[in-house]
Write an enzyme that holds these catalytic residues in place. Structure first.
Site, PDB file in Angstrom:
ATOM      1  CB  CYS A 149      99.208   2.866 110.790  1.00  0.00           C
ATOM      2  SG  CYS A 149      97.919   1.619 110.927  1.00  0.00           S
ATOM      3  CG  HIS A 205      97.323   7.101 113.828  1.00  0.00           C
ATOM      4  ND1 HIS A 205      97.696   6.782 112.550  1.00  0.00           N
ATOM      5  CD2 HIS A 205      96.675   6.012 114.301  1.00  0.00           C
ATOM      6  CE1 HIS A 205      97.302   5.550 112.255  1.00  0.00           C
ATOM      7  NE2 HIS A 205      96.672   5.068 113.309  1.00  0.00           N
ATOM      8  CG  HIS A 265      93.861   4.150 108.611  1.00  0.00           C
ATOM      9  ND1 HIS A 265      95.086   4.487 108.095  1.00  0.00           N
ATOM     10  CD2 HIS A 265      94.118   3.500 109.782  1.00  0.00           C
ATOM     11  CE1 HIS A 265      96.039   4.079 108.905  1.00  0.00           C
ATOM     12  NE2 HIS A 265      95.467   3.479 109.946  1.00  0.00           N
TER      13      HIS A 265
END
Length: 516
Positions: free
Chosen positions: A310, A450, A486
Site C-alpha cells: 500500500c 491511509h 483502496h
C-alpha cells in the site's frame, strides 16, 4: 596510532593496502575512505590496521609492475606515490614478512628501514605515509550541492471516479462514489462482490494500439496517467525534445504488477507452452510500466519501480524527490498503478479476510473510522505526479501546484498485514518526516489518511496521528478511500493528487471527516 586523513577513496585504498603495518594493539582494518575494504591477515592470523595519508587520485603510465597494479586493483598509484622513495622500497615492504600481498603471503627478509618501521609500529609510535595532494585531483573535487527545492508541476490520474484531475477532484467534492458491483467477471460465488472498478477507459491518443492489446491494465493505466501528467505540466512535444533527457527519470511502482497477464499465461500453459503470450513475463513484472514510459519518452535518467504494497506510491514519490534534491535529475514522473480486480486478486484478498462484504450497499461499504466498518473495498487505477526542481520549473514558466518539503521511510517490523497495535512505525515515520521537512507539528492543518476501512488499521493510525499532533484545533483528517476504494499500490499517488488539489483550492473533499 595516528588517525589517517579523509582522502580520495581510490588512492587511499591503494596506498593503505600496499603500505599497511602491523600493530598488536589495533584489531581492525579501518581504511581512510568510504570504500569497504577486506581484512588484512598475516601468517600469524593477526588483523592489521593501515595508517595512511594520501589525497591524490591521479593515474600514470608505468612499467610492467605498474600494469600488474592496474590489473589487480583496477587503477594505478598516484603521482606523489611514485615521487616517494621509489617502488623498490615500497614493493619490498609489500612482500615483506607478514605483509599483505596482492598475490598472497610471502616470507622475505626485512631490510634496515623496514625493521625500523616495524619496530616503531610495535612500540606504539606514529607511523604514516604522508603524501601531498595532487593539483589535478584537488581541482576535480565535487563542489558542495546547493539547496535544491522540489515542486509539483503536473498531475495525471486514472481512477474509479474520473480520469481527469479536475473531474476526479470535483467528484470527490460532490461525494460521488466509484464503488459498485463488479462487472468484469462473474463473482457471484465470492463473499465480496463489490469494487472500485473502472468501467470505461480508453487509451486512444495516449498508448499505441498494438501495446494496448498486449499490455496489462496496470501498465495501460500508468502510461496514460504518466502522459496526462506531462500534458498537465505543459510538456508539449516541442518542449519534450528540448529537455535534457539524461536528467529526466521515471519512478512509478506497482504493488502487484501484471496479475492479469500472468494469470492468463498460467491458463494458456495448461494447454501448451506454445500458447503463451511471448510478453507474459515482461508485462507481468512491476517495473515494466515505468520502463515502457521511459522508452516512449526517451528519458534516460533513473527508470525503475518500487513495490511496497500500500505504500508503493509514497516510496516512489519520496525517492523521486531525493533524486532531484541530490542533483541527479531535474524532472521525475512518479507514483503508482495497480489493477487486481480479477478472480485471483479478489479471491486472494478474500482469503486474507480483509474485504468488506457490504454487497447490498456498495457506495457506503468503504467507511473509514466508522463503528460498523468491516474491511476495505478493492479498487484500481493510477496516479502520477510530475516533480521538478524549482529553478528548472521557473525557467520554463511552469505552473506550480505545491512544494514537496520532505518525507521519511519506516517499517512496523511487526506483521505481514496487521498494523502494530501501538502504531509505533507510523509515529516514527511522522516524526522523522516532520524533522526532515522542517515543518512544525502545529502548522499541519490537513492529513489525507491511509484509513482503508479496516477494523484494526483505522484505529491504530488515528491514535498515531493524535500522538504526533496532539489536540491541534486546526487539524482535519479525512480518507478519500471512502469514494475510490483502496487502490493498492496506486493509493498514495492518487491521494497525493487529491491533497495537491486541496492545497490549491483550499476545499476539502470528504465523506468521512474527523476534526482532531
Amino acid at each position: 596510532m595516528v588517525a589517517s586523513s579523509v582522502a580520495s577513496p581510490l588512492c587511499t585504498w591503494l596506498v593503505a593496502a600496499c603500505m599497511s603495518v602491523s600493530s598488536e594493539k589495533d584489531q581492525f582494518w579501518k581504511p581512510a575512505s568510504n570504500f569497504q575494504s577486506s581484512k588484512l591477515m598475516g601468517r600469524s592470523g593477526r588483523r592489521r590496521k593501515a595508517i595512511t595519508k594520501c589525497n591524490s587520485g591521479s593515474l600514470m603510465n608505468g612499467s610492467v609492475m605498474n600494469s600488474s597494479w592496474h590489473t589487480c586493483f583496477g587503477f594505478e598509484p598516484c603521482e606523489e606515490y611514485y615521487k616517494s622513495e621509489g617502488l623498490s622500497a615500497s614493493f619490498s615492504s609489500l612482500f615483506a614478512e607478514n605483509a599483505f600481498s596482492v598475490f598472497g603471503f610471502k616470507q622475505v627478509p626485512l631490510n634496515r628501514r623496514q625493521r625500523r618501521m616495524s619496530s616503531a609500529a610495535h612500540s606504539g609510535k606514529p607511523v604514516a605515509v604522508a603524501v601531498q595532494p595532487a593539483m589535478e585531483a584537488t581541482a576535480k573535487k565535487k563542489p558542495l550541492m546547493r539547496n535544491r527545492r522540489v515542486v509539483v508541476t503536473g498531475v495525471g490520474v486514472v481512477s474509479p471516479i474520473g480520469h481527469d484531475p479536475d473531474m476526479f477532484y470535483n467528484n470527490l467534492l460532490e461525494g460521488i462514489s466509484g464503488i459498485s458491483q463488479i462487472e468484469a467477471f462473474d463473482c457471484s460465488e465470492f463473499p465480496s462482490r463489490i469494487a472500485g472498478e473502472i468501467k470505461e477507459f480508453s487509451t486512444n491518443g495516449w498508448v499505441a494500439p498494438k501495446l494496448s492489446k498486449r499490455a496489462d491494465k496496470f501498465m495501460l493505466y500508468m502510461l496514460t496517467a504518466g502522459k496526462k501528467a506531462l500534458a498537465d505540466g505543459g510538456i508539449t512535444e516541442d518542449l519534450l525534445q528540448e529537455l535534457d533527457k539524461a536528467r529526466c527519470g521515471v519512478l512509478i511502482g506497482s504493488a502487484l504488477g501484471g496479475m492479469k497477464v500472468f494469470y492468463d499465461g498460467i491458463e494458456a500453459l495448461q494447454v501448451s507452452y506454445k500458447k503463451l503470450n511471448p510478453f507474459c513475463v515482461p508485462f507481468s513484472t512491476s517495473n515494466m510500466g515505468a520502463a515502457m514510459l521511459a522508452i516512449d519518452l526517451g528519458w534516460m535518467g533513473p527508470s525503475y519501480s518500487i513495490s511496497t504494497a500500500c505504500a508503493t506510491s509514497n516510496f516512489c514519490i519520496l525517492s523521486a524527490a531525493n533524486h532531484i534534491i541530490r542533483g541527479e535529475t531535474d524532472m521525475m514522473l512518479c507514483g503508482g498503478s495497480d489493477s487486481a480486480i480479477i478472480p485471483i486478486g479478489l479471491g486472494g484478498f478474500t482469503a486474507c479476510g480483509v474485504l468488506s462484504q457490504r454487497n447490498s450497499d456498495p457506495t457506503r461499504a468503504s467507511r473509514p473510522w466508522d463503528m460498523d466498518r468491516d474491511g476495505f473495498v478493492i479498487g484500481e487505477g493510477s496516479g502520477v505526479l510530475l516533480l521538478e526542481e524549482l529553478e528548472h520549473a521557473k525557467k520554463r514558466k511552469a505552473k506550480i501546484y505545491a512544494e514537496f518539503l520532505g518525507g521519511s521511510f519506516t517499517s512496523d517490523a511487526y506483521h505481514m498485514i496487521e498494523p502494530h497495535p501501538e502504531g509505533s512505525g507510523v509515529v516514527l515515520c511522522i516524526e522523522k518526516a516532520l524533522a526532515q521537512s522542517g515543518v512544525k507539528r502545529e502548522d499541519v492543518n490537513y492529513i489525507n489518511a491511509h484509513a482503508a476501512s479496516t477494523p484494526a488499521g483505522d484505529l491504530n493510525e488515528y491514535q498515531a496521528i493524535l500522538h504526533c499532533f496532539g489536540k491541534n484545533p486546526e487539524l482535519k483528517i479525512n480518507s478519500t478511500k471512502s469514494m475510490t476504494g483502496h487502490l493498492l499500490g496506486a493509493a498514495g499517488a492518487v491521494e497525493a493528487i487529491a491533497t495537491v488539489k486541496v492545497i490549491k483550492f483550499k476545499i476539502i473533499a470528504y465523506k468521512y471527516l474527523i476534526q482532531a
